[in-house]
Design a protein around this motif. Sequence first.
Motif, PDB file in Angstrom:
ATOM      1  N   HIS A 452       7.194   6.390  10.309  1.00 13.18           N
ATOM      2  CA  HIS A 452       6.321   6.547   9.148  1.00 13.18           C
ATOM      3  C   HIS A 452       5.666   5.227   8.710  1.00 13.18           C
ATOM      4  O   HIS A 452       4.571   5.234   8.149  1.00 13.18           O
ATOM      5  CB  HIS A 452       7.079   7.162   7.979  1.00 13.18           C
ATOM      6  CG  HIS A 452       7.313   8.631   8.113  1.00 13.18           C
ATOM      7  ND1 HIS A 452       6.400   9.473   8.711  1.00 13.18           N
ATOM      8  CD2 HIS A 452       8.354   9.427   7.725  1.00 13.18           C
ATOM      9  CE1 HIS A 452       6.862  10.720   8.690  1.00 13.18           C
ATOM     10  NE2 HIS A 452       8.048  10.711   8.111  1.00 13.18           N
ATOM     11  N   PHE A 453       6.321   4.114   8.960  1.00  9.77           N
ATOM     12  CA  PHE A 453       5.745   2.829   8.580  1.00  9.77           C
ATOM     13  C   PHE A 453       4.408   2.569   9.259  1.00  9.77           C
ATOM     14  O   PHE A 453       3.571   1.807   8.747  1.00  9.77           O
ATOM     15  CB  PHE A 453       6.711   1.692   8.927  1.00  9.77           C
ATOM     16  CG  PHE A 453       6.835   1.435  10.402  1.00  9.77           C
ATOM     17  CD1 PHE A 453       5.986   0.544  11.047  1.00  9.77           C
ATOM     18  CD2 PHE A 453       7.790   2.093  11.169  1.00  9.77           C
ATOM     19  CE1 PHE A 453       6.086   0.314  12.419  1.00  9.77           C
ATOM     20  CE2 PHE A 453       7.903   1.878  12.529  1.00  9.77           C
ATOM     21  CZ  PHE A 453       7.040   0.985  13.159  1.00  9.77           C
ATOM     22  N   ARG A 454       4.196   3.183  10.413  1.00 10.75           N
ATOM     23  CA  ARG A 454       2.989   2.875  11.192  1.00 10.75           C
ATOM     24  C   ARG A 454       1.705   3.208  10.432  1.00 10.75           C
ATOM     25  O   ARG A 454       0.677   2.555  10.634  1.00 10.75           O
ATOM     26  CB  ARG A 454       3.023   3.622  12.529  1.00 10.75           C
ATOM     27  CG  ARG A 454       4.044   3.080  13.524  1.00 10.75           C
ATOM     28  CD  ARG A 454       3.991   3.851  14.830  1.00 10.75           C
ATOM     29  NE  ARG A 454       4.981   3.413  15.797  1.00 10.75           N
ATOM     30  CZ  ARG A 454       4.771   2.503  16.756  1.00 10.75           C
ATOM     31  NH1 ARG A 454       3.580   1.930  16.857  1.00 10.75           N
ATOM     32  NH2 ARG A 454       5.725   2.179  17.603  1.00 10.75           N
ATOM     33  N   ALA A 455       1.748   4.211   9.572  1.00 13.93           N
ATOM     34  CA  ALA A 455       0.533   4.600   8.864  1.00 13.93           C
ATOM     35  C   ALA A 455      -0.019   3.455   8.023  1.00 13.93           C
ATOM     36  O   ALA A 455      -1.234   3.250   7.946  1.00 13.93           O
ATOM     37  CB  ALA A 455       0.806   5.814   7.982  1.00 13.93           C
ATOM     38  N   ASP A 456       0.857   2.677   7.388  1.00 14.56           N
ATOM     39  CA  ASP A 456       0.404   1.606   6.481  1.00 14.56           C
ATOM     40  C   ASP A 456       0.559   0.215   7.075  1.00 14.56           C
ATOM     41  O   ASP A 456      -0.189  -0.698   6.718  1.00 14.56           O
ATOM     42  CB  ASP A 456       1.196   1.688   5.172  1.00 14.56           C
ATOM     43  CG  ASP A 456       0.453   1.026   4.003  1.00 14.56           C
ATOM     44  OD1 ASP A 456      -0.780   0.874   4.094  1.00 14.56           O
ATOM     45  OD2 ASP A 456       1.104   0.684   3.005  1.00 14.56           O
ATOM     46  N   PHE A 457       1.512   0.028   8.002  1.00 14.62           N
ATOM     47  CA  PHE A 457       1.800  -1.313   8.507  1.00 14.62           C
ATOM     48  C   PHE A 457       1.172  -1.614   9.866  1.00 14.62           C
ATOM     49  O   PHE A 457       0.903  -2.779  10.161  1.00 14.62           O
ATOM     50  CB  PHE A 457       3.316  -1.532   8.586  1.00 14.62           C
ATOM     51  CG  PHE A 457       3.977  -1.677   7.256  1.00 14.62           C
ATOM     52  CD1 PHE A 457       4.138  -2.927   6.671  1.00 14.62           C
ATOM     53  CD2 PHE A 457       4.447  -0.571   6.564  1.00 14.62           C
ATOM     54  CE1 PHE A 457       4.754  -3.068   5.441  1.00 14.62           C
ATOM     55  CE2 PHE A 457       5.054  -0.693   5.331  1.00 14.62           C
ATOM     56  CZ  PHE A 457       5.211  -1.948   4.767  1.00 14.62           C
ATOM     57  N   GLU A 458       0.976  -0.610  10.690  1.00 19.38           N
ATOM     58  CA  GLU A 458       0.424  -0.886  12.012  1.00 19.38           C
ATOM     59  C   GLU A 458      -0.955  -1.541  11.953  1.00 19.38           C
ATOM     60  O   GLU A 458      -1.257  -2.415  12.784  1.00 19.38           O
ATOM     61  CB  GLU A 458       0.384   0.381  12.861  1.00 19.38           C
ATOM     62  CG  GLU A 458       0.090   0.088  14.331  1.00 19.38           C
ATOM     63  CD  GLU A 458       0.434   1.266  15.228  1.00 19.38           C
ATOM     64  OE1 GLU A 458      -0.471   2.058  15.501  1.00 19.38           O
ATOM     65  OE2 GLU A 458       1.600   1.376  15.646  1.00 19.38           O
ATOM     66  N   PRO A 459      -1.822  -1.184  10.981  1.00 17.99           N
ATOM     67  CA  PRO A 459      -3.134  -1.848  10.934  1.00 17.99           C
ATOM     68  C   PRO A 459      -3.063  -3.356  10.710  1.00 17.99           C
ATOM     69  O   PRO A 459      -4.008  -4.069  11.057  1.00 17.99           O
ATOM     70  CB  PRO A 459      -3.834  -1.148   9.757  1.00 17.99           C
ATOM     71  CG  PRO A 459      -3.204   0.205   9.705  1.00 17.99           C
ATOM     72  CD  PRO A 459      -1.764  -0.036  10.057  1.00 17.99           C
ATOM     73  N   ILE A 460      -1.968  -3.871  10.148  1.00 23.03           N
ATOM     74  CA  ILE A 460      -1.855  -5.314   9.929  1.00 23.03           C
ATOM     75  C   ILE A 460      -0.967  -5.999  10.966  1.00 23.03           C
ATOM     76  O   ILE A 460      -0.824  -7.220  10.952  1.00 23.03           O
ATOM     77  CB  ILE A 460      -1.310  -5.633   8.513  1.00 23.03           C
ATOM     78  CG1 ILE A 460       0.138  -5.152   8.365  1.00 23.03           C
ATOM     79  CG2 ILE A 460      -2.209  -5.016   7.440  1.00 23.03           C
ATOM     80  CD1 ILE A 460       0.831  -5.643   7.106  1.00 23.03           C
ATOM     81  N   ALA A 461      -0.368  -5.220  11.879  1.00 20.92           N
ATOM     82  CA  ALA A 461       0.642  -5.764  12.786  1.00 20.92           C
ATOM     83  C   ALA A 461       0.036  -6.263  14.099  1.00 20.92           C
ATOM     84  O   ALA A 461      -0.834  -5.624  14.673  1.00 20.92           O
ATOM     85  CB  ALA A 461       1.697  -4.708  13.083  1.00 20.92           C
TER      86      ALA A 461
END
Length: 503
Positions: A452-461
Amino acid sequence: MKRIAIGGFRHETNTFAPTKADHAAFAELSAEPSPLRGEALLHTLAGANVPVQGTLDTLRAAGCEPVPLVWASASPSAHVTEAAYERIVGETVERLRAAGPLDGVVLDLHGAMVAEHVDDGEGEMLARVRAVVGERVPVVASLDLHANVTRRMVAQADALTIYRTYPHVDMAETGARAAQLLLRMLTSGRRLHKGMRAFDFLTMLSQQCTLIEPLRGLYAELVALQERSGVALDFAPGFPMADIAECGMALVGYGEDAAATEAALDRLARLIAQAEPRFQAELLEPDEAVRRALRNGAPGAPVVLADTQDNPGVGGNSDTTGLLEALVRQGARGAVLGLLVDPAAAARAHALGPGAAADFSLGALSGLPGHRPFEGRFVVERLGDGRLTCTGPMFLGLALELGPMACLRHEATGVRVVVSTLKFQAADQALFRHVGVEPAAQPILALKSSVHFRADFEPIARAVHVVKAPGPALADPAEFAWKKLRPGVRLRPMGPVWGGPRG
């Protein structure tokens, strides 16, 4: 005006987890306020990305009268207690009996609920609902992507719809599709032909993400096939942490034409079976994950480490310390880990105040064998009251009350820990900003989450690594002590076959 009963009972059961869900668990913080009864169900969740709201909006737009029952949801954990199950299902059935003549029923369910006395929580609930309304009234349910769809669920419901995204950003949309299928049957006056296909291998949660292959491509094909054929298709990769006979992946389809429905199911089933090798995943041990992050992470492009085996979204308690130990051991200055649930540590930080330094004993509250608290000297950097509003795409607008929170900095290494009083999956950047941590400005983010973290964190990772730190929510299904799973299932893609319990 068509009168449609609506309700729901949602719980994702990790039968290997340490803590069960009693009735009080359905009144604690989860992704939504719960339980809701009667009229409260018609307005409390307005605007929320939850299936029942999508159902409500669709029915109202069609001029139907929603008849509210009960809606209850709790955070993932071990079994739902018998008392809690019977109380919630019992009240739902009582309200259904008292509702008067109905034209249909739509339920917001999870699909992976296991109670102390019932392995197939949703199948049993659907059967009880069916016993009240009879065969004349169509019953439709929406399910989570992690549903373990059983033959009884399919038999008792006239149609099922299932999330198609993980992270789950289409929850309300799935509820809307459930209502649309019900309206389709009411308009035609006929039930749809239904079909099901089950699969004989389990997958890790990290490989169920629909932002990556193979599911990104499989869901694209599902949608394209549905548009070409007119058959309503849905696929559940399953919840591989529930020790029940029918744990695993399943595909369902509904259409006016039986031959077309079966043909569409066969085509998609072949594609899913052929994709089995691509469901295999790499899991990193904590020290290797930290080493890779130290080589590649930088402020502005952090490396994300997913502490998947302590994910509170699948039954973990968000209190293990194995990844924290690795970060400190390797001197990962600037790394931030969260959320670590420790009410006593949060309260102590508030008593000490910002800038104070003290010895803390963090985590390991669940009493799991082999787990121990992390002990060290920390500086209290920032405090928060735990009242915040999510800003990411999955939980956008959701108001949380997590109790006292704190950002603690390990004095020797600079590793920081975001501590909370109540658990919530680290799937939104607002959880960190609440205590003064800007996620994008950190070189390493260690998150207690699986996908679930990918929705908000993947764009900055810059990169994402799935970490196999010690925890109760085992990432590899082959490591669980299975007892009830049907023999012949491969415990991981291309992996060992479960032969049944010994002795």
